[in-house]
Design an enzyme around this catalytic site. Structure first.
Site, short mmCIF file in Angstrom:
data_model
loop_
_atom_site.label_atom_id
_atom_site.label_comp_id
_atom_site.label_asym_id
_atom_site.label_seq_id
_atom_site.Cartn_x
_atom_site.Cartn_y
_atom_site.Cartn_z
CG ASN A 13 -1.89 1.08 1.39
OD1 ASN A 13 -1.68 2.22 0.68
ND2 ASN A 13 -2.41 1.48 2.63
CE LYS A 15 0.10 3.26 4.68
NZ LYS A 15 0.33 3.10 6.10
CG HIS A 98 -5.74 2.02 5.17
ND1 HIS A 98 -5.29 2.88 5.92
CD2 HIS A 98 -4.66 1.18 5.16
CE1 HIS A 98 -3.83 2.56 6.43
NE2 HIS A 98 -3.60 1.48 5.68
CD GLU A 100 -2.54 5.64 6.61
OE1 GLU A 100 -2.59 5.51 5.38
OE2 GLU A 100 -1.63 4.93 7.40
CD GLU A 170 -3.52 -2.36 7.21
OE1 GLU A 170 -2.19 -2.60 6.84
OE2 GLU A 170 -3.80 -1.18 6.90
N GLY A 176 2.66 2.19 10.77
CA GLY A 176 3.39 3.36 10.73
C GLY A 176 4.39 3.79 11.87
CB SER A 216 5.16 -1.58 11.90
OG SER A 216 4.98 -0.43 11.98
#
Ligand code: 13P
Length: 254
Positions: A13, A15, A98, A100, A170, A176, A216
């Protein structure tokens, strides 16, 4: 629940990273490194990179995906891209839900469900993301949160359509941050997701479901995570921007 029934999927991904020229260069670098993969390899890229990425990946074992899609086929939704548009480009995969998107762009379980519907109707394969916040983990409600996210997202999805769903667990606190879930934590929640899907669709469907871990995952920890009985692949952020690291993860899944 037999892991051998499932072919692992390693998905990057990207991003909001990489221009089209950078996308092309990175994929050219990756192609020889992942050519012998004994798993599916997917790169989910920004919309503006899709064309360049598809061209660069042509003839290789790398498949391309988008990072989101809208639920309407078309219309007055400035700045959005529909699943139908992705289909028209020949894009086979799309990430939906996701964290985010949930955290920064108002994505809810209900809008996730609508996007999943649209993506399936367009014939795409969905990488559906679920995961808890740190506070929820500390409260001991991780499984409840993830089960609810899964159930709402899959509302209206048929058993046949489920074959085009990959679920990525996730944990938000691991994304991150360099803080990876332990292999046991990842496996525990992935297993809970499989049990939940089994309750909805039966054992055979649950056995066939690919459940990834993301957060991560990197060249150093991938092997241990991917060795877990319920971890069938990874959704990789930062490490998917480095050809060498990404290929090590692909190797670990193969
Ligand atoms: P990182 O691998 O950078 O933690 O990102 C994980 C992720 O969000 C993949 O979707």
């Amino acid at each position: 629940m037999n892991k051998a029934l499932r072919r692992p999927v390693i998905a990057g991904n990207w991003k909001m990273n990489q221009t089209p020229a950078e996308a092309k260069a990175l994929i050219e670098q990756m192609k020889p490194l992942v050519a012998d993969a004994d798993c599916d390899v997917v790169l989910c890229v920004p919309y503006v990179d899709l064309q360049a990425a598809m061209e660069a990946a042509e003839g290789s074992n790398i498949r391309i995906g988008a990072e989101n899609c809208h639920w309407a086929q078309k219309g007055a939704f400035t700045g959005e891209v529909s699943a139908e548009m992705l289909k028209a480009m020949g894009v086979p995969y799309v990430i939906i839900g996701h964290s985010e998107r949930r955290q920064y762009f108002g994505e809810t379980d209900e809008t996730v469900q609508k996007r999943v519907r649209a993506a399936l109707d367009a014939g795409l394969t969905v990488i559906l993301c679920v995961g808890e916040y740190l506070q929820q983990r500390e409260q001991g409600i991780t499984e409840e949160v993830v089960r609810l996210q899964t159930k709402i997202a899959l509302g209206g999805v048929s058993a046949e359509e489920l074959k085009r769903i990959i679920i990525a667990y996730e944990p938000v606190w691991a994304i991150g941050t360099g803080k990876t879930a332990t292999a046991e934590q990842a496996n525990e929640v992935n297993h809970a997701i499989r049990v939940c899907v089994g309750e909805l669709y039966g054992k055979e469907a649950a056995d066939a479901l690919v459940v990834q871990y993301g957060g991560s995952m990197n060249a150093g920890n991938a092997k241990e995570l991917l060795a877990q009985p319920d971890v069938d692949g990874g959704l990789i952020g930062g490490a998917s921007l480095k050809a060498a690291d990404f290929s090590v993860i692909v190797g670990a899944a193969s």
